[in-house]
Design a protein around this motif. Sequence first.
Motif, PDB file in Angstrom:
ATOM      1  N   ALA A  60       1.842  -1.637  -4.702  1.00  0.00           N
ATOM      2  CA  ALA A  60       1.616  -0.954  -3.427  1.00  0.00           C
ATOM      3  C   ALA A  60       1.307   0.523  -3.663  1.00  0.00           C
ATOM      4  O   ALA A  60       1.637   1.378  -2.840  1.00  0.00           O
ATOM      5  N   VAL A  83       4.089   1.170   2.847  1.00  0.00           N
ATOM      6  CA  VAL A  83       3.718  -0.199   2.499  1.00  0.00           C
ATOM      7  C   VAL A  83       4.749  -0.820   1.559  1.00  0.00           C
ATOM      8  O   VAL A  83       5.247  -1.928   1.787  1.00  0.00           O
ATOM      9  N   GLY A  84       5.082  -0.106   0.482  1.00  0.00           N
ATOM     10  CA  GLY A  84       6.062  -0.635  -0.455  1.00  0.00           C
ATOM     11  C   GLY A  84       7.404  -0.901   0.199  1.00  0.00           C
ATOM     12  O   GLY A  84       8.036  -1.943  -0.048  1.00  0.00           O
ATOM     13  N   SER A 103      -3.311  -2.974  -2.908  1.00  0.00           N
ATOM     14  CA  SER A 103      -3.734  -1.575  -2.904  1.00  0.00           C
ATOM     15  C   SER A 103      -5.205  -1.422  -2.532  1.00  0.00           C
ATOM     16  O   SER A 103      -6.008  -2.358  -2.597  1.00  0.00           O
ATOM     17  N   ASN A 128      -4.359  -6.363   1.746  1.00  0.00           N
ATOM     18  CA  ASN A 128      -4.838  -4.988   1.631  1.00  0.00           C
ATOM     19  C   ASN A 128      -5.513  -4.470   2.893  1.00  0.00           C
ATOM     20  O   ASN A 128      -5.668  -3.261   3.054  1.00  0.00           O
TER      21      ASN A 128
END
Length: 202
Positions: free
Chosen positions: A61, A11-12, A85, A117
């Motif tokens: 994240a 995700v990051g 998150s 999210n």
Amino acid sequence: MRFGVLGTGQVGSAVGGKLAALGHDVMFGSRNPGNGKTGLPGAKVGSHAEACARAQIVVNALPGEFVIETLKGCTIDGKIVIDISNYNSAVDQPIVDPLGELIQRTFPGALVVKTLNSVSAHLMVDPADLGVVHSVFIASNHAQAKAEVTALLKAFGWRDIIDLGDLRACRAMEQLIPLWMSLELVFDGPGFNLAVLRKQPT
């Protein structure tokens, strides 16, 4: 704009890579900055504190269980914190304290905005990949911060951004995760999202 992206996982890396592609200055925050792997050659990686210190906007994240302790060592007062998150335990346990609300309550000087999210990583930054218009939700107690993040979502390609109001909406947003996990099993992968259909005014 300078962004600090906390988390070097899927995700990051996806969000940080998109921000960099849009011309922003991005530093990733990692627990192990010397070994930080982002999948982005040449990416700047520092500690979580370093990424936050230089950032104008922070992207969280991280897995939800680690967020509060991590942010306690960071400078986020007066900064927009985009919280994408979820608790890893959300699939099996009820959400007692929604993350978006918890972060805002613990760090009252931060400008927390909850969004993205309930979307898979690749669709967060390329919603057009599905080939249809689908929905993303956003909530914040801070109108200007929400407006800035909404503009960022539009730059990512989002066309249906649904404003759910203040951070009390975080509980509903985070409770979508058990549904998301069930759908991922049914569809054998993350290539889906929710679309909110509504009657158009006449």
